[in-house]
Every structure is written in structure tokens, then in C-alpha cells.
Write a protein that holds these residues in place. Structure first.
Motif, PDB file in Angstrom:
ATOM      1  N   UNK A  12      13.640   0.919   5.823  1.00 54.56           N
ATOM      2  CA  UNK A  12      13.139   0.155   5.632  1.00 54.56           C
ATOM      3  C   UNK A  12      12.695  -0.170   4.641  1.00 54.56           C
ATOM      4  N   UNK A  13      12.727  -1.305   4.613  1.00 58.57           N
ATOM      5  CA  UNK A  13      11.041  -2.075   3.643  1.00 58.57           C
ATOM      6  C   UNK A  13       9.860  -2.128   3.622  1.00 58.57           C
ATOM      7  N   UNK A  14       9.130  -1.945   3.408  1.00 59.10           N
ATOM      8  CA  UNK A  14       7.326  -1.824   3.404  1.00 59.10           C
ATOM      9  C   UNK A  14       6.922  -3.510   2.392  1.00 59.10           C
ATOM     10  N   UNK A  15       6.906  -4.360   3.228  1.00 64.63           N
ATOM     11  CA  UNK A  15       6.462  -5.667   2.670  1.00 64.63           C
ATOM     12  C   UNK A  15       4.657  -5.728   3.055  1.00 64.63           C
ATOM     13  N   UNK A  16       4.283  -6.551   2.026  1.00 59.58           N
ATOM     14  CA  UNK A  16       2.976  -7.282   1.700  1.00 59.58           C
ATOM     15  C   UNK A  16       2.959  -9.035   2.068  1.00 59.58           C
ATOM     16  N   UNK A  17       2.778  -9.438   2.847  1.00 58.09           N
ATOM     17  CA  UNK A  17       2.051 -11.170   2.982  1.00 58.09           C
ATOM     18  C   UNK A  17       0.985 -11.489   2.675  1.00 58.09           C
ATOM     19  N   UNK A  18       0.863 -12.558   2.667  1.00 58.34           N
ATOM     20  CA  UNK A  18       0.303 -13.335   2.082  1.00 58.34           C
ATOM     21  C   UNK A  18       0.343 -14.851   2.012  1.00 58.34           C
ATOM     22  N   UNK A  19      -0.385 -15.938   3.082  1.00 57.48           N
ATOM     23  CA  UNK A  19       0.359 -17.029   2.909  1.00 57.48           C
ATOM     24  C   UNK A  19       0.346 -18.121   1.923  1.00 57.48           C
ATOM     25  N   UNK A  20       1.082 -18.020   1.504  1.00 59.43           N
ATOM     26  CA  UNK A  20       1.301 -19.585  -0.171  1.00 59.43           C
ATOM     27  C   UNK A  20       0.378 -20.146  -0.314  1.00 59.43           C
ATOM     28  N   UNK A  21       0.170 -20.924  -1.753  1.00 61.53           N
ATOM     29  CA  UNK A  21      -1.190 -21.494  -2.573  1.00 61.53           C
ATOM     30  C   UNK A  21      -2.427 -21.843  -1.705  1.00 61.53           C
ATOM     31  N   UNK A  22      -2.837 -20.577  -0.143  1.00 61.57           N
ATOM     32  CA  UNK A  22      -3.776 -20.015   0.173  1.00 61.57           C
ATOM     33  C   UNK A  22      -4.778 -19.795  -0.975  1.00 61.57           C
ATOM     34  N   UNK A  23      -5.854 -20.411  -0.892  1.00 64.42           N
ATOM     35  CA  UNK A  23      -7.305 -20.241  -1.643  1.00 64.42           C
ATOM     36  C   UNK A  23      -7.711 -18.622  -1.779  1.00 64.42           C
ATOM     37  N   UNK A  24      -7.216 -17.450  -2.945  1.00 67.11           N
ATOM     38  CA  UNK A  24      -7.334 -15.883  -2.457  1.00 67.11           C
ATOM     39  C   UNK A  24      -9.430 -15.592  -1.932  1.00 67.11           C
ATOM     40  N   UNK A  25     -10.067 -14.965  -1.359  1.00 65.88           N
ATOM     41  CA  UNK A  25     -11.126 -14.610  -1.471  1.00 65.88           C
ATOM     42  C   UNK A  25     -11.033 -13.206  -3.174  1.00 65.88           C
ATOM     43  N   UNK A  26     -12.126 -13.306  -3.675  1.00 62.40           N
ATOM     44  CA  UNK A  26     -12.305 -11.584  -4.640  1.00 62.40           C
ATOM     45  C   UNK A  26     -12.059 -10.907  -3.758  1.00 62.40           C
ATOM     46  N   UNK A  27     -11.774 -10.408  -2.679  1.00 64.65           N
ATOM     47  CA  UNK A  27     -11.688  -9.123  -1.776  1.00 64.65           C
ATOM     48  C   UNK A  27      -9.859  -9.238  -1.641  1.00 64.65           C
ATOM     49  N   UNK A  28      -9.851 -10.612  -1.130  1.00 69.09           N
ATOM     50  CA  UNK A  28      -8.226 -10.462  -1.002  1.00 69.09           C
ATOM     51  C   UNK A  28      -7.684  -9.921  -2.007  1.00 69.09           C
ATOM     52  N   UNK A  29      -7.801 -11.237  -3.182  1.00 74.79           N
ATOM     53  CA  UNK A  29      -7.092 -10.757  -4.524  1.00 74.79           C
ATOM     54  C   UNK A  29      -7.040  -9.394  -4.704  1.00 74.79           C
ATOM     55  N   UNK A  30      -8.544  -8.972  -4.462  1.00 73.75           N
ATOM     56  CA  UNK A  30      -8.230  -7.520  -5.234  1.00 73.75           C
ATOM     57  C   UNK A  30      -7.053  -7.102  -4.890  1.00 73.75           C
ATOM     58  N   UNK A  31      -7.140  -7.219  -3.101  1.00 68.51           N
ATOM     59  CA  UNK A  31      -6.284  -6.419  -2.303  1.00 68.51           C
ATOM     60  C   UNK A  31      -4.731  -6.215  -2.468  1.00 68.51           C
ATOM     61  N   UNK A  32      -3.951  -8.101  -2.718  1.00 66.05           N
ATOM     62  CA  UNK A  32      -3.010  -7.733  -3.413  1.00 66.05           C
ATOM     63  C   UNK A  32      -2.575  -7.103  -4.690  1.00 66.05           C
ATOM     64  N   UNK A  33      -3.937  -7.402  -5.464  1.00 70.07           N
ATOM     65  CA  UNK A  33      -3.049  -6.851  -6.928  1.00 70.07           C
ATOM     66  C   UNK A  33      -3.296  -5.024  -6.935  1.00 70.07           C
ATOM     67  N   UNK A  34      -3.848  -4.291  -6.088  1.00 75.01           N
ATOM     68  CA  UNK A  34      -3.881  -2.889  -5.449  1.00 75.01           C
ATOM     69  C   UNK A  34      -2.633  -2.636  -4.795  1.00 75.01           C
ATOM     70  N   UNK A  35      -2.452  -3.558  -4.463  1.00 72.17           N
ATOM     71  CA  UNK A  35      -0.927  -3.090  -3.431  1.00 72.17           C
ATOM     72  C   UNK A  35       0.138  -3.671  -4.354  1.00 72.17           C
ATOM     73  N   UNK A  36      -0.192  -4.566  -5.010  1.00 74.45           N
ATOM     74  CA  UNK A  36       1.280  -4.718  -5.578  1.00 74.45           C
ATOM     75  C   UNK A  36       1.962  -4.045  -7.181  1.00 74.45           C
ATOM     76  N   UNK A  37       0.061  -2.938  -7.421  1.00 77.21           N
ATOM     77  CA  UNK A  37       0.317  -2.409  -8.915  1.00 77.21           C
ATOM     78  C   UNK A  37       0.616  -0.219  -8.369  1.00 77.21           C
ATOM     79  N   UNK A  38       0.188  -0.883  -6.861  1.00 77.10           N
ATOM     80  CA  UNK A  38       0.183   0.487  -6.404  1.00 77.10           C
ATOM     81  C   UNK A  38       1.421   1.608  -6.825  1.00 77.10           C
ATOM     82  N   UNK A  39       1.525   2.663  -7.030  1.00 79.66           N
ATOM     83  CA  UNK A  39       2.574   4.451  -6.952  1.00 79.66           C
ATOM     84  C   UNK A  39       2.687   4.891  -5.178  1.00 79.66           C
TER      85      UNK A  39
END
Length: 322
Positions: A289-316
Motif C-alpha cells: 500500500x501507499x502511505x499518504x499525508x493529507x492536508x486541506x488545500x488553501x487553508x492557512x498553515x500554522x507554524x507547527x503544521x507547516x513544519x510537519x508537512x515539510x518534515x514528512x515530505x522530505x523525510x527518508x
């Protein structure tokens, strides 16, 4: 709750005071009035209470009187040098203490949030996504986001999508999910295979891999709400259902059953396992299976959410998958 039903829960003298057509619904009950009353209740002296609240005595007296008008009865009995709480005052005292304490807690929390002392992050995890996957990303984010406060919510992928759209969670990690709404952004994090998890004493435990015929003759432990169950059904049991044994919505419960020899679990390879269990690959790795990260499009990210999305996407993520 209507006024009549609530009055049954307080003494008669209070209900009489409140129902004698004296309760002033149009008068606001303000926090400073509550604070003034509590100061008088603790000191039983208007002069000291005014000093404690840093206001003049007339201002404090007026505030207490307005509170009495709002509640429809006298709270403090004044007789020359003697100041005492009335029966109504004694009755409402603990409730007003809780009211002021709650208001102060809200104010402090708001101030902490504005100063970024509290950075909430609510992450949804599909039932088959282990919380262990997000521990290292959370630890990494905590280094750069002071006051990070993470809340993990578990649910079916479709439910997590609803929680995202409703703003109840900030991000979600899911496996296979159908019909992702257009308002949801998603990123593929990694792909993982499914493996057999079983007791070392199981007859299949020493195999280099487990084939389709072996699984068809084996009792499987069922994970309720498993998002990969349809894929397993198509790959291994297209013509007849599997031999299902016990069932649970919790991975740990199933693992204890497997360790006791009750059957085999088909589980994602990243799932943390009891040390008493063994993992055997499935022949040909037919299920993944493919594991995905989801977030709402166009919604303003808090600093915590912004950091989590970036870390998750760049992580090995391969470092977390055996």
C-alpha cells in the motif's frame, strides 16, 4: 436545560429568590463583578477587598450590587462592622469561584498561544498507521517549534478526511483511500508491503516466505477496519473467503492472540511488534500500500503544521520500514 428544571437542583431559598420575578435577564454578569464578590467573601471586609482588587471601595460596592441585581438576591449581609455571606451568597460562592478560575485559564491559554508558547498540532492516523512513524518527525519539529503540543486521533481514512474538512485535525496519514475530495492536498510518503506476523512456534514460522496455498489453509486474525482488507481478499482469496479466527480493532490485542498461537496476522511491515512474534515475508510480495499525508488545500498553515508537512515530505521513510 430550562430554568424550571435547573431550579430543582438548588435549595428552596435560592429558587425563591430567582423565581420571585427578580432575576434580571437583561443585566450582564461581568467577570470584574465576580472578582469583587469573591474578594469580599474571602476578606469579609469591603475596604480590604477594594485594596485587593485595586479599586475604590464605592466602585467595588457598586460592582457587587450589580451582581446581586443580576442574580436576583442579596449575596452579602452588611450590618455596621459585621459583613457576612447570605445563604444565597454561600450557595453561589463555589460556582462563581469555578467561573473565575475557568475564565482566567482561558485568558492564560490565549496569551500563551499568542506568544507561541503553545503550538497545537492535531494529526489523524488511519487504524493501520502506527504512531511510531510520527515520533521522530515530532521530535524534530519540537526543536524548532517551541510549545509544540501534539494530539493524535485514530480513525478510518474516510472519517479522517471528514475531520480534516471540519477543522478537527490539521493533517492525516492514511493508506489506501478512495475518492479524495478536491479540497484535500495529498503527498505520497512511502510504499510498504504486508507481511505475516506469527508466533515462533507456528508451523509456518520457519518458512523463508509464505505462499498463497499456505495462507488459504491458515487461520487469520482479523483487523477490524483494515483499509487493505479488500486488496488482501482479491490477491489471496478471490474465490472463497479466508479462514478467519478472532477479531479486534487493536493491533496489540491481535498480537497477543498471535503470540498465543491463535492465528496469523497480515500486517504492514512498519507495525511495531511484540518481541515474542516473528515476521515472515509473503511470497512475491503481492500486497502493498501507499502511505499518504493529507492536508486541506488553501487553508492557512500554522507554524507547527507547516513544519510537519515539510518534515514528512522530505523525510527518508525507509529508515522506519524494516
Amino acid at each position: 436545560m430550562n430554568q424550571k428544571s435547573s431550579l430543582r437542583k438548588i435549595p428552596l431559598f435560592v429558587s425563591q429568590a430567582l423565581t420571585a420575578n427578580t432575576l434580571k435577564e437583561d443585566l450582564p454578569m461581568e467577570l470584574h463583578q465576580v472578582r469583587y464578590f469573591l474578594a469580599v467573601a474571602s476578606t469579609l471586609n469591603f475596604t480590604r477587598a477594594a485594596e485587593q482588587c485595586n479599586v475604590t471601595q464605592p466602585a467595588l460596592t457598586k460592582g457587587v450590587q450589580r451582581l446581586e441585581q443580576r442574580l436576583g438576591g442579596q449575596l452579602i449581609h452588611r450590618e455596621r462592622e459585621l459583613t457576612q455571606l447570605t445563604d444565597l451568597g454561600k450557595e453561589v460562592l463555589p460556582m462563581l469561584e469555578r467561573t473565575l478560575a475557568s475564565a482566567e485559564a482561558v485568558r492564560r491559554r490565549a496569551q500563551e498561544f499568542q506568544r507561541k508558547e503553545v503550538a497545537p498540532l492535531k494529526i489523524g492516523l488511519a487504524h493501520s498507521i502506527s504512531a511510531s512513524l510520527v515520533l521522530d518527525p515530532i521530535a524534530e519539529i519540537a526543536k524548532v517549534v517551541p510549545g509544540l503540543h501534539v494530539e493524535l486521533r485514530e480513525g478510518a481514512p474516510e472519517k479522517l478526511v471528514d475531520l480534516l474538512l471540519e477543522g478537527e485535525i490539521n493533517a492525516a496519514m492514511v493508506g489506501d483511500v478512495q475518492d479524495i475530495p478536491a479540497r484535500i492536498d495529498y503527498w505520497s510518503l512511502f510504499e510498504e508491503r504486508y507481511v505475516a506476523v506469527l508466533a515462533p512456534t507456528h508451523r509456518l514460522a520457519n518458512r523463508p516466505s509464505i505462499g498463497i496455498d499456505d495462507l488459504r489453509e491458515t487461520v487469520l486474525l482479523e483487523r477490524a477496519g483494515c483499509d487493505v482488507a479488500p486488496k488482501i481478499q482479491r490477491s489471496y482469496f478471490p474465490d472463497e473467503p479466508p479462514r478467519l479466527g478472532h477479531r479486534s480493532s487493536h493491533d496489540l490485542h491481535l498480537q497477543h492472540m498471535a503470540a498465543a498461537g491463535f492465528g496469523v496476522i497480515l500486517a504492514p511491515e512498519h507495525m511495531p511488534r511484540l518481541p515474542t512474534l516473528k515476521t515472515v515475508p509473503l511470497e512475491g510480495d503481492p500486497v502493498s500500500r501507499e502511505v499518504r499525508l493529507l492536508a486541506v488545500q488553501g487553508r492557512r498553515y500554522s507554524p507547527a503544521l507547516d513544519a510537519f508537512v515539510k518534515v514528512a515530505r522530505l523525510r527518508d521513510w525507509s529508515v522506519d520500514v524494516p
